[in-house]
Each structure stands twice: as C-alpha cells, then as structure tokens.
Scaffold this motif. Sequence first.
Motif, PDB file in Angstrom:
ATOM      1  N   ASN A 183      -5.305 -13.964  22.797  1.00  0.00           N
ATOM      2  CA  ASN A 183      -6.048 -14.084  23.856  1.00  0.00           C
ATOM      3  C   ASN A 183      -5.882 -15.504  24.639  1.00  0.00           C
ATOM      4  OD1 ASN A 183      -7.039 -11.574  23.836  1.00  0.00           O
ATOM      5  ND2 ASN A 183      -9.067 -11.941  23.468  1.00  0.00           N
ATOM      6  N   CYS A 184      -5.980 -16.606  23.687  1.00  0.00           N
ATOM      7  CA  CYS A 184      -5.506 -17.961  24.068  1.00  0.00           C
ATOM      8  C   CYS A 184      -3.995 -18.031  24.723  1.00  0.00           C
ATOM      9  CB  CYS A 184      -5.898 -19.011  23.191  1.00  0.00           C
ATOM     10  SG  CYS A 184      -7.629 -19.212  22.779  1.00  0.00           S
ATOM     11  N   THR A 185      -3.317 -17.465  23.952  1.00  0.00           N
ATOM     12  CA  THR A 185      -2.036 -17.411  24.687  1.00  0.00           C
ATOM     13  C   THR A 185      -1.755 -16.640  26.062  1.00  0.00           C
ATOM     14  OG1 THR A 185      -1.164 -17.472  22.223  1.00  0.00           O
ATOM     15  CG2 THR A 185       0.682 -16.687  24.043  1.00  0.00           C
ATOM     16  N   PHE A 195      -3.636 -23.895  30.671  1.00  0.00           N
ATOM     17  CA  PHE A 195      -4.825 -23.618  29.754  1.00  0.00           C
ATOM     18  C   PHE A 195      -4.799 -24.527  28.584  1.00  0.00           C
ATOM     19  CE2 PHE A 195      -6.670 -21.519  26.137  1.00  0.00           C
ATOM     20  CZ  PHE A 195      -8.023 -21.592  26.410  1.00  0.00           C
ATOM     21  N   LYS A 196      -3.669 -24.420  27.793  1.00  0.00           N
ATOM     22  CA  LYS A 196      -3.714 -25.212  26.354  1.00  0.00           C
ATOM     23  C   LYS A 196      -3.842 -26.750  26.750  1.00  0.00           C
ATOM     24  CE  LYS A 196      -2.040 -21.680  23.782  1.00  0.00           C
ATOM     25  NZ  LYS A 196      -1.343 -21.020  22.713  1.00  0.00           N
ATOM     26  N   PRO A 197      -3.202 -27.285  27.706  1.00  0.00           N
ATOM     27  CA  PRO A 197      -3.365 -28.664  27.868  1.00  0.00           C
ATOM     28  C   PRO A 197      -4.640 -29.155  28.462  1.00  0.00           C
ATOM     29  CG  PRO A 197      -1.050 -28.180  28.889  1.00  0.00           C
ATOM     30  CD  PRO A 197      -2.138 -26.580  28.440  1.00  0.00           C
ATOM     31  N   THR A 198      -5.366 -28.184  29.107  1.00  0.00           N
ATOM     32  CA  THR A 198      -6.857 -28.375  29.673  1.00  0.00           C
ATOM     33  C   THR A 198      -7.580 -28.655  28.450  1.00  0.00           C
ATOM     34  OG1 THR A 198      -6.277 -27.404  31.854  1.00  0.00           O
ATOM     35  CG2 THR A 198      -8.650 -27.872  31.329  1.00  0.00           C
ATOM     36  N   VAL A 199      -7.543 -27.563  27.431  1.00  0.00           N
ATOM     37  CA  VAL A 199      -8.348 -27.567  26.332  1.00  0.00           C
ATOM     38  C   VAL A 199      -8.034 -29.067  25.651  1.00  0.00           C
ATOM     39  CG1 VAL A 199      -8.470 -26.752  24.281  1.00  0.00           C
ATOM     40  CG2 VAL A 199      -8.175 -25.171  25.997  1.00  0.00           C
ATOM     41  N   ARG A 200      -6.708 -29.457  25.558  1.00  0.00           N
ATOM     42  CA  ARG A 200      -6.450 -30.708  24.780  1.00  0.00           C
ATOM     43  C   ARG A 200      -7.116 -31.861  25.516  1.00  0.00           C
ATOM     44  NH1 ARG A 200      -1.446 -27.971  23.856  1.00  0.00           N
ATOM     45  NH2 ARG A 200      -0.408 -29.309  25.930  1.00  0.00           N
ATOM     46  N   ILE A 201      -7.210 -32.085  26.787  1.00  0.00           N
ATOM     47  CA  ILE A 201      -7.911 -33.048  27.512  1.00  0.00           C
ATOM     48  C   ILE A 201      -9.367 -33.039  27.192  1.00  0.00           C
ATOM     49  CG2 ILE A 201      -8.731 -33.487  30.114  1.00  0.00           C
ATOM     50  CD1 ILE A 201      -6.085 -32.572  30.933  1.00  0.00           C
ATOM     51  N   PHE A 202     -10.126 -31.902  27.365  1.00  0.00           N
ATOM     52  CA  PHE A 202     -11.475 -31.888  27.211  1.00  0.00           C
ATOM     53  C   PHE A 202     -11.814 -32.166  25.720  1.00  0.00           C
ATOM     54  CE2 PHE A 202     -12.057 -29.835  31.024  1.00  0.00           C
ATOM     55  CZ  PHE A 202     -13.329 -29.719  31.376  1.00  0.00           C
ATOM     56  N   LYS A 203     -10.886 -31.680  24.602  1.00  0.00           N
ATOM     57  CA  LYS A 203     -10.975 -32.233  23.332  1.00  0.00           C
ATOM     58  C   LYS A 203     -10.451 -33.756  23.064  1.00  0.00           C
ATOM     59  CE  LYS A 203      -9.091 -30.018  19.792  1.00  0.00           C
ATOM     60  NZ  LYS A 203      -8.348 -29.446  18.821  1.00  0.00           N
ATOM     61  N   ASN A 204      -9.708 -34.231  23.664  1.00  0.00           N
ATOM     62  CA  ASN A 204      -9.722 -35.669  23.753  1.00  0.00           C
ATOM     63  C   ASN A 204     -10.766 -36.639  24.246  1.00  0.00           C
ATOM     64  OD1 ASN A 204      -7.190 -36.714  22.398  1.00  0.00           O
ATOM     65  ND2 ASN A 204      -6.082 -35.363  23.989  1.00  0.00           N
ATOM     66  N   PRO A 233     -11.678 -18.964  35.361  1.00  0.00           N
ATOM     67  CA  PRO A 233     -10.993 -18.026  36.147  1.00  0.00           C
ATOM     68  C   PRO A 233      -9.342 -18.783  36.223  1.00  0.00           C
ATOM     69  CG  PRO A 233     -12.909 -17.917  37.473  1.00  0.00           C
ATOM     70  CD  PRO A 233     -12.835 -19.115  36.495  1.00  0.00           C
ATOM     71  N   PRO A 234      -8.320 -18.102  36.264  1.00  0.00           N
ATOM     72  CA  PRO A 234      -6.944 -18.715  36.145  1.00  0.00           C
ATOM     73  C   PRO A 234      -6.841 -19.413  37.519  1.00  0.00           C
ATOM     74  CG  PRO A 234      -6.621 -16.511  35.314  1.00  0.00           C
ATOM     75  CD  PRO A 234      -8.282 -16.624  35.691  1.00  0.00           C
ATOM     76  N   THR A 235      -7.296 -19.108  38.495  1.00  0.00           N
ATOM     77  CA  THR A 235      -7.249 -19.835  39.972  1.00  0.00           C
ATOM     78  C   THR A 235      -7.810 -21.105  39.894  1.00  0.00           C
ATOM     79  OG1 THR A 235      -9.307 -18.591  40.769  1.00  0.00           O
ATOM     80  CG2 THR A 235      -7.233 -17.344  41.133  1.00  0.00           C
ATOM     81  N   LYS A 236      -8.703 -21.525  39.074  1.00  0.00           N
ATOM     82  CA  LYS A 236      -9.360 -22.972  38.841  1.00  0.00           C
ATOM     83  C   LYS A 236      -8.259 -23.774  38.327  1.00  0.00           C
ATOM     84  CE  LYS A 236     -12.734 -21.729  41.220  1.00  0.00           C
ATOM     85  NZ  LYS A 236     -12.932 -21.984  42.623  1.00  0.00           N
ATOM     86  N   PHE A 237      -7.138 -23.362  37.586  1.00  0.00           N
ATOM     87  CA  PHE A 237      -6.346 -24.095  36.975  1.00  0.00           C
ATOM     88  C   PHE A 237      -5.337 -24.526  37.990  1.00  0.00           C
ATOM     89  CE2 PHE A 237      -8.482 -21.910  33.602  1.00  0.00           C
ATOM     90  CZ  PHE A 237      -8.735 -22.794  32.699  1.00  0.00           C
TER      91      PHE A 237
END
Length: 296
Positions: A183-185, A195-204, A233-237
């Motif tokens: 689902n993440c993919t 999505f995945k770069p945004t996850v990394r931003i929040f983790k960092n 929602p995808p539109t927010k990215f």
Amino acid sequence: MAISEAQLETWNKLGPTAQFTSTYEALRDVLNDSSSPYWPKSFEIFLQGSYKNSTNVYGDSDVDVVIRLDSIFYTDLYFLSEEEKQRYNSQRTEGNYSLEEFKTSVISWLTKKYGNDVQPGNKAVFIKGNGTSRRDADVLICAKLRRYYSFPEFGQPHYVDGICFFLPSGIRIENFPEKHAENCTTKHQDTRQWFKPTVRIFKNLRNTMIKNKIIEDGLAPSYFIEGMLYNVPPTKFGGSEQMNFKDVLNWLLSADRDKFVCANEQFKLLGGAHVTWPAANCTQFLNAVKSYNDAA
C-alpha cells in the motif's frame, strides 16, 4: 518563519543502504541454511520496516527481518458471520507443528551461528552487530495469518494474508507487513513519488526533535509516521518542498484523525491496542512539528 527549502531537501534523502543490505543478505543466508533444524518446514524470509519501504534515514540502525512459518496458519474470523465461521470450522484441519517449536528451533540455530550476540526479547530476537560488516538486526519469528472477510458456500473465500506471534503473556499480535509495503508503494505512485520522501522528512524532523530534547524517544515510531501520512490525500502532496510540507502538515492538523487507518488498512491507526498509536501521542507529535516549523 518555516523550515528552509534546503533543510527539507536534505531531510527527504534516502539514508545509506549498503551495509543494511549486506546485513540482511547475510542473515537471510543463515536463516535459509539447509542444515538448520527447521529446514524441512515451509517458511518465508523477508524484510519489513524502513528498509523494506525505502523510508530509511540517517540514524536508522536496526534491520527488521521476518521469518514466517507457512507450514501452518492462524486465522482471524472476526469479520465472518456465524454461518461462515461454522463453515470454516467444519473444513479446517489441525496442524502437527507449532509456532513455539519453530521459534525454539530458529533461536537455537541463530545462537549456534552468532553466540552471545543473540538476545531473545518479548517480540523479536535481537542480533547485535559486529561493528564492521553487520549492523544490529531484529528477527521476528512468526506464523502466517489469514484474516477472512468471507467464507461462502460456493466460490473462493476472501482473506488477507498477514503474520502473527505471541507475547510472553499469551496475547496474540497480528500485523500485515506485506500489505503495508504494497500500500505504501501504491501511495508513493499516487502522489507522484512524494509520499516516501515526505515520510523521510517527518522522520528526520522527529530525530532532530529527540536530539534537541523537544520530544521523547518512542513518541512517534516510524511505522506510525508512515501510517499517519498514508491517510493524507494525494492532492496535498507536491509543489516545492516547503509547500508540500506545509500542505501535508496543515491537513493533518485539521483532519478527523479518529478515522485514520494503518497503511495496511487492516486496523485503525489510533487507539489502545498493541498495533495502534495512542491518539495523544499523535497529537503531541504533530503539535511539536508545528511549533518547530513555526520557530524555524
């Protein structure tokens, strides 16, 4: 004031992977050795967590490896009607090998190979790295789980494959790491690879706030950060790094988070169960993120 574009660009980068890849490959070879006592059984070995999902950042340490017994499977029949449950139970057969036997054999084998570096825990078996070629690793020994959603008289039943294991107290923990990764993919594709770069931003950012003693370590585990952002929602990215971060954060702050689901879509994200995130922790984390961004 806001976190700079340059800082966000730095934080969105994938962390180093070479040593973690070699650790997984070496551990997989050990677990998959035909000399092991459990070799005749059916089992699967795979990654889970940040390295599986390509959301690892600098500072991530443990490699999360799953070895799942497939010779038997456990079931979750919660969503079946009483008639469907009776139909399933009339067709089931007892297994002749247990998860406990499998777990004992795997731990014995790992101890034979790694000695005192093997430390069994309540959930996973920790294997201490050697400081050079092998990183720390957590090995989760579990069994296949099937969560049934239908069991018709005619036609094929509908179920989702997952994993389960037992805490020392006897409580069964269910999870769906393969569904989570899948689902993440899909989310990453739907958000045009944001999505995945945004996850990394929040983790960092989380790691930075822990280092600066703004939040406590353990407040926002990576698994739950991924799940939280999965609901956006995808539109927010998209847009610039600052625009993407602002739009995602503002949506999270104003959303009805009680409706959030885990990325595997099999559980609610927030709650009091073992596989959910306490709602107060999510709120505290988001408020800290907002304060940090406002003060940057």
